[in-house]
Design a protein around this motif. Structure first.
Motif, short mmCIF file in Angstrom:
data_model
loop_
_atom_site.label_atom_id
_atom_site.label_comp_id
_atom_site.label_asym_id
_atom_site.label_seq_id
_atom_site.Cartn_x
_atom_site.Cartn_y
_atom_site.Cartn_z
N UNK A 7 79.98 11.46 -11.75
CA UNK A 7 80.64 10.52 -10.84
C UNK A 7 79.61 9.87 -9.91
N UNK A 8 78.69 10.71 -9.42
CA UNK A 8 77.62 10.21 -8.55
C UNK A 8 76.75 9.20 -9.30
N UNK A 9 76.38 9.53 -10.53
CA UNK A 9 75.55 8.63 -11.32
C UNK A 9 76.27 7.32 -11.60
N UNK A 10 77.57 7.40 -11.83
CA UNK A 10 78.34 6.19 -12.10
C UNK A 10 78.32 5.26 -10.90
N UNK A 20 80.46 -2.38 -6.54
CA UNK A 20 80.69 -1.23 -5.67
C UNK A 20 82.14 -0.79 -5.73
N UNK A 21 82.39 0.49 -5.43
CA UNK A 21 83.76 1.00 -5.39
C UNK A 21 84.53 0.31 -4.27
N UNK A 22 85.87 0.40 -4.36
CA UNK A 22 86.70 -0.22 -3.33
C UNK A 22 86.55 0.48 -1.98
N UNK A 23 86.30 1.79 -2.01
CA UNK A 23 86.21 2.53 -0.75
C UNK A 23 84.86 3.21 -0.64
#
Length: 423
Positions: A7-10, A20-23
């Motif tokens: 998840x971190x690598x993603x 970037x992610x939404x949050x």
């Protein structure tokens, strides 16, 4: 489900691609961004605590006294964050605390949270003060785990009806909240003179309940029924009336308005929703009406934990309601060791109030918690990104916890114990 480092690598790979992610995974930014997006009344209700906000602050500062002592060369290449509660295995030691009136921050409200919880494999405790009926949320979750929070109203038939509905929609337990038999002195709400229930918000469990509807029938048919004092007619009052009519189930605005049911439901809710007269003896009534595990939420004193065992309860939730009820109260993490000792592993002990990062989760488990509850952070994710925002908050926290656990030298939750901490 991606492991923590994946998840971190993603996140890094997406960032390299300009996405970037939404949050944000940064807690302070998450809170600030969500508050900025919220209506000021919603922010007061979600963020605020009781009195001088000392208990809200203590819930965070209480974690700081405990320090993690990482151990080296433990071969943490493989890890397992799963736990077992009430005979069920869950993939991580989290559940989502019940938080009411979520329609204040997102139109999909509880339904978006239910879907995100199912997607992440985290149990969701349906709020007694939900904006969406429990049946609707349960239908969207499939076989994913859920519990139901119960506030003890002044009508026992209504209490029994809520419990029976929770059983019917597949809830794994009843979480009886004890610390809100009266509303605390919530200064941010009082400063705005605002209570969302007056607008018909957060009462979907009631308006969808057959017993409540029968109570409402009786109220509307009683010519001698006294209602609350009528406030002066203002634009704000008209907006509140319109809101209550719009939120009441059914079609036809004028038809609902003429029926008197929307405002009657609000008045009936205010009159019945909490009961400061309940005692330990009332728990027998609840046990008679459900075979589900019963957890008592709001326990902070070891003697109350022992008493819960004496009365046959199945679990304890160490909580001060996120600091919203008693200002100057002991923090949840400070109360945890005494309650754990009193319970002596006879029933699960879950901690909520103050969890903001993976280190907090690790510390709570090391001090004897069986699992932890997450509250305001997922509401901030809901505010910023709906279902996806909630899911990203959960994944960030799950990854943070898993990495913290492994970096501290633990491969499994069972290896997290008091010796992992220093004070």
């Amino acid at each position: 489900m991606l492991k923590a480092n994946d998840w971190q690598s993603q996140i890094y790979i997406n960032g390299f691609a300009g996405k970037n992610d939404q949050v944000t995974p940064d807690w302070n930014k998450l809170e600030a961004q969500a508050i900025q997006k919220m209506d000021h009344k919603a922010a007061g209700y979600i963020v605020g605590g009781a009195g001088l906000q000392e208990t809200v602050a203590a819930n965070r500062s209480g974690f700081a006294q405990w320090k993690i002592v990482p151990r080296m060369l433990r071969n943490v290449e493989q890890s397992d964050t799963s736990i077992n509660l009430f005979g069920q295995t869950f993939s991580s030691p989290f559940w989502l605390c019940p938080i009411g009136v979520l329609e204040m921050v997102h139109p999909e409200a509880d339904l978006a949270v239910a879907k995100a919880a199912a997607q992440a494999g985290i149990p969701y405790v349906f709020s007694n003060q939900a904006s969406v009926p429990m049946e609707t949320c349960a239908g969207a979750m499939g076989t994913a785990p859920r519990f139901f929070q119960l506030y003890w109203s002044k009508n026992r038939d209504l209490v029994a009806s809520f419990v029976q509905r929770a059983e019917a929609c597949g809830c794994a337990g009843i979480v009886l909240t004890l610390d809100t038999t009266l509303l605390g002195w919530r200064t941010m709400d009082l400063d705005l003179a605002y209570l969302p229930f007056m607008e018909g918000k957060g009462i979907a469990q009631y308006t969808s309940d057959p017993v409540f509807q029968k109570m409402l029938d009786a109220k509307l048919q009683d010519p001698n029924a006294a209602g609350p004092p009528r406030p002066p007619l203002t634009m704000q009052l008209l907006k509140g009336l319109i809101s209550s009519v719009q939120r009441y189930p059914g079609k036809g605005f004028l038809q609902k308005l003429r029926s008197g049911r929307p405002m009657g439901a609000v008045q009936l809710f205010v009159q019945t929703y909490s009961n400061p007269a309940i005692t330990w003896e009332d728990l027998a009534f609840l046990r008679e009406h459900t075979k589900l595990p019963i957890l008592l939420k709001g326990i902070l004193h070891p003697d109350d934990a022992r008493k819960a065992l004496d009365y046959g309860m199945n679990g304890i939730v160490v909580s001060n309601h996120g600091g919203r009820q008693v200002d100057g109260a002991i923090s949840a993490i400070e109360a945890l060791p005494g309650v754990v000792e009193a319970v002596n592993k006879q029933v699960p002990v879950i901690l909520d109030s103050g969890i903001r990062g993976g280190a907090d989760v690790f510390k709570a488990l090391a001090l004897g918690a069986s699992a932890v509850g997450l509250g305001r952070p997922y509401v901030y994710g809901l505010t910023l990104g709906g279902q996806q925002g909630v899911y990203e908050v959960l994944r960030h926290l799950m990854a943070d916890f898993e990495l913290t656990m492994r970096l501290a030298g633990c491969r499994r939750v069972e290896e997290i114990e008091r010796g992992c901490l220093n004070v």
